[in-house]
Design a protein around this motif. Sequence first.
Motif, PDB file in Angstrom:
ATOM      1  N   VAL A 140      64.137  47.296  22.603  1.00 50.15           N
ATOM      2  CA  VAL A 140      62.775  46.983  22.164  1.00 50.15           C
ATOM      3  C   VAL A 140      62.073  46.137  23.226  1.00 50.15           C
ATOM      4  N   ILE A 141      62.757  45.112  23.716  1.00 50.49           N
ATOM      5  CA  ILE A 141      62.171  44.251  24.742  1.00 50.49           C
ATOM      6  C   ILE A 141      61.913  45.039  26.023  1.00 50.49           C
ATOM      7  N   PHE A 142      62.810  45.937  26.356  1.00 53.90           N
ATOM      8  CA  PHE A 142      62.658  46.785  27.538  1.00 53.90           C
ATOM      9  C   PHE A 142      61.369  47.606  27.458  1.00 53.90           C
ATOM     10  N   TYR A 143      61.121  48.244  26.320  1.00 57.85           N
ATOM     11  CA  TYR A 143      59.904  49.061  26.183  1.00 57.85           C
ATOM     12  C   TYR A 143      58.640  48.202  26.121  1.00 57.85           C
ATOM     13  N   LEU A 144      58.736  47.047  25.494  1.00 59.46           N
ATOM     14  CA  LEU A 144      57.603  46.118  25.506  1.00 59.46           C
ATOM     15  C   LEU A 144      57.234  45.768  26.945  1.00 59.46           C
ATOM     16  N   ASN A 145      58.253  45.551  27.761  1.00 61.97           N
ATOM     17  CA  ASN A 145      58.011  45.178  29.155  1.00 61.97           C
ATOM     18  C   ASN A 145      57.445  46.331  29.973  1.00 61.97           C
ATOM     19  N   LEU A 146      57.913  47.542  29.731  1.00 60.24           N
ATOM     20  CA  LEU A 146      57.381  48.692  30.467  1.00 60.24           C
ATOM     21  C   LEU A 146      55.876  48.831  30.244  1.00 60.24           C
ATOM     22  N   VAL A 147      55.458  48.753  28.980  1.00 58.98           N
ATOM     23  CA  VAL A 147      54.035  48.937  28.691  1.00 58.98           C
ATOM     24  C   VAL A 147      53.203  47.789  29.249  1.00 58.98           C
ATOM     25  N   ARG A 148      53.762  46.598  29.326  1.00 63.08           N
ATOM     26  CA  ARG A 148      53.042  45.460  29.894  1.00 63.08           C
ATOM     27  C   ARG A 148      52.957  45.570  31.423  1.00 63.08           C
ATOM     28  N   MET A 149      54.018  46.000  32.046  1.00 66.16           N
ATOM     29  CA  MET A 149      54.082  46.022  33.496  1.00 66.16           C
ATOM     30  C   MET A 149      53.234  47.140  34.115  1.00 66.16           C
ATOM     31  N   ASP A 150      53.158  48.280  33.413  1.00 68.44           N
ATOM     32  CA  ASP A 150      52.344  49.392  33.919  1.00 68.44           C
ATOM     33  C   ASP A 150      51.758  50.154  32.736  1.00 68.44           C
TER      34      ASP A 150
ATOM     35  N   TYR B 242      58.682  48.000   9.866  1.00 70.58           N
ATOM     36  CA  TYR B 242      59.606  48.283   8.766  1.00 70.58           C
ATOM     37  C   TYR B 242      60.016  49.752   8.771  1.00 70.58           C
ATOM     38  N   GLY B 243      61.299  49.991   8.563  1.00 73.30           N
ATOM     39  CA  GLY B 243      61.832  51.344   8.506  1.00 73.30           C
ATOM     40  C   GLY B 243      62.892  51.562   9.560  1.00 73.30           C
ATOM     41  N   GLU B 244      63.655  52.615   9.396  1.00 73.19           N
ATOM     42  CA  GLU B 244      64.730  52.927  10.335  1.00 73.19           C
ATOM     43  C   GLU B 244      64.165  53.714  11.513  1.00 73.19           C
ATOM     44  N   HIS B 245      63.714  52.996  12.517  1.00 76.61           N
ATOM     45  CA  HIS B 245      63.102  53.617  13.685  1.00 76.61           C
ATOM     46  C   HIS B 245      63.893  53.277  14.940  1.00 76.61           C
ATOM     47  N   SER B 246      63.787  54.139  15.943  1.00 76.67           N
ATOM     48  CA  SER B 246      64.392  53.838  17.239  1.00 76.67           C
ATOM     49  C   SER B 246      63.605  52.709  17.889  1.00 76.67           C
ATOM     50  N   ALA B 247      64.173  52.133  18.950  1.00 83.94           N
ATOM     51  CA  ALA B 247      63.492  51.051  19.661  1.00 83.94           C
ATOM     52  C   ALA B 247      62.133  51.507  20.182  1.00 83.94           C
ATOM     53  N   LEU B 248      62.079  52.712  20.733  1.00 82.60           N
ATOM     54  CA  LEU B 248      60.815  53.231  21.256  1.00 82.60           C
ATOM     55  C   LEU B 248      59.814  53.457  20.128  1.00 82.60           C
ATOM     56  N   GLU B 249      60.263  53.969  18.996  1.00 85.49           N
ATOM     57  CA  GLU B 249      59.362  54.172  17.855  1.00 85.49           C
ATOM     58  C   GLU B 249      58.789  52.856  17.350  1.00 85.49           C
ATOM     59  N   ILE B 250      59.611  51.826  17.315  1.00 89.49           N
ATOM     60  CA  ILE B 250      59.133  50.506  16.874  1.00 89.49           C
ATOM     61  C   ILE B 250      57.965  50.052  17.749  1.00 89.49           C
ATOM     62  N   VAL B 251      58.157  50.143  19.053  1.00 93.78           N
ATOM     63  CA  VAL B 251      57.121  49.709  19.993  1.00 93.78           C
ATOM     64  C   VAL B 251      55.880  50.590  19.869  1.00 93.78           C
ATOM     65  N   MET B 252      56.075  51.910  19.755  1.00 96.96           N
ATOM     66  CA  MET B 252      54.946  52.832  19.636  1.00 96.96           C
ATOM     67  C   MET B 252      54.140  52.585  18.367  1.00 96.96           C
ATOM     68  N   ARG B 253      54.825  52.381  17.262  1.00 90.56           N
ATOM     69  CA  ARG B 253      54.131  52.164  15.989  1.00 90.56           C
ATOM     70  C   ARG B 253      53.263  50.903  16.043  1.00 90.56           C
ATOM     71  N   LEU B 254      53.785  49.865  16.670  1.00 91.91           N
ATOM     72  CA  LEU B 254      53.038  48.612  16.764  1.00 91.91           C
ATOM     73  C   LEU B 254      51.896  48.706  17.777  1.00 91.91           C
ATOM     74  N   LEU B 255      52.085  49.500  18.813  1.00 93.57           N
ATOM     75  CA  LEU B 255      51.012  49.716  19.783  1.00 93.57           C
ATOM     76  C   LEU B 255      49.874  50.532  19.184  1.00 93.57           C
ATOM     77  N   ILE B 256      50.205  51.601  18.491  1.00 97.37           N
ATOM     78  CA  ILE B 256      49.178  52.434  17.857  1.00 97.37           C
ATOM     79  C   ILE B 256      48.478  51.653  16.750  1.00 97.37           C
ATOM     80  N   ASP B 257      49.282  50.900  15.975  1.00 97.64           N
ATOM     81  CA  ASP B 257      48.739  50.001  14.946  1.00 97.64           C
ATOM     82  C   ASP B 257      47.867  50.739  13.928  1.00 97.64           C
ATOM     83  N   ASP B 258      48.314  51.900  13.532  1.00 96.61           N
ATOM     84  CA  ASP B 258      47.565  52.751  12.602  1.00 96.61           C
ATOM     85  C   ASP B 258      47.253  52.005  11.303  1.00 96.61           C
TER      86      ASP B 258
END
Length: 200
Positions: free
Chosen positions: A47-57, A145-161
């Motif tokens: 999760v931290i890895f994907y958070l960092n990718l989106v922040r860095m580029d 909330y929910g059984e999501h992969s690390a990437l899905e967690i980051v994507m869901r929070l970024l989209i913020d639907d």
Amino acid sequence: MKVCLFSFCFILSTFVSAQDKKWSSAVINKANTAKGEAYLNNKEKQVIFYLNLVRMDPKLFSETYLKKYLDSTKEQNSYSRSLKKTLDKTASMEPLTPQNDLYMMAKAHAIKLGKEGKTGHGNFSERVKKIKDNYSGYLGENCDYGEHSALEIVMRLLIDDGIKDLGHRENILDSKYHNIGTAIESHKRYKSNCVMDFGG
């Protein structure tokens, strides 16, 4: 432990290469700030890895991970479109560094939410009192909330639907934050929940 950490780094590198070869090994290594933190499990590190990718580029993240995610989920709406626009104009920033005090705060909240089957940021102002002086009072929190992969967690929070103020997205892309604590625990209602606590 060395073998485990090496395997984790290898898995991340392989996954990124499979996703899109535009990501350099230097960026991948720099984004992997949680690799040496024994108190985090692999999913929390990812999760931290994907958070960092989106922040860095942000722009490259939009062109690779976000595009592939939206293509696979067909999740095309005003929130996903606004995210693409936001990432295209957001400047690169430093990766987040894990901190144990933020992790302990996130873990305690994730456990409490899970046992009670609740959601939200209840008692946030009280919960941060013990550590707020470490971060100049600049703190924030995301929950998924929910059984999501690390990437899905980051994507869901970024989209913020459905979140009008896009608070979760703004936390992730806030350059004033430099530190992170991420905890994933079981949840009575949603099976799993992830809490991220940010410190400036």
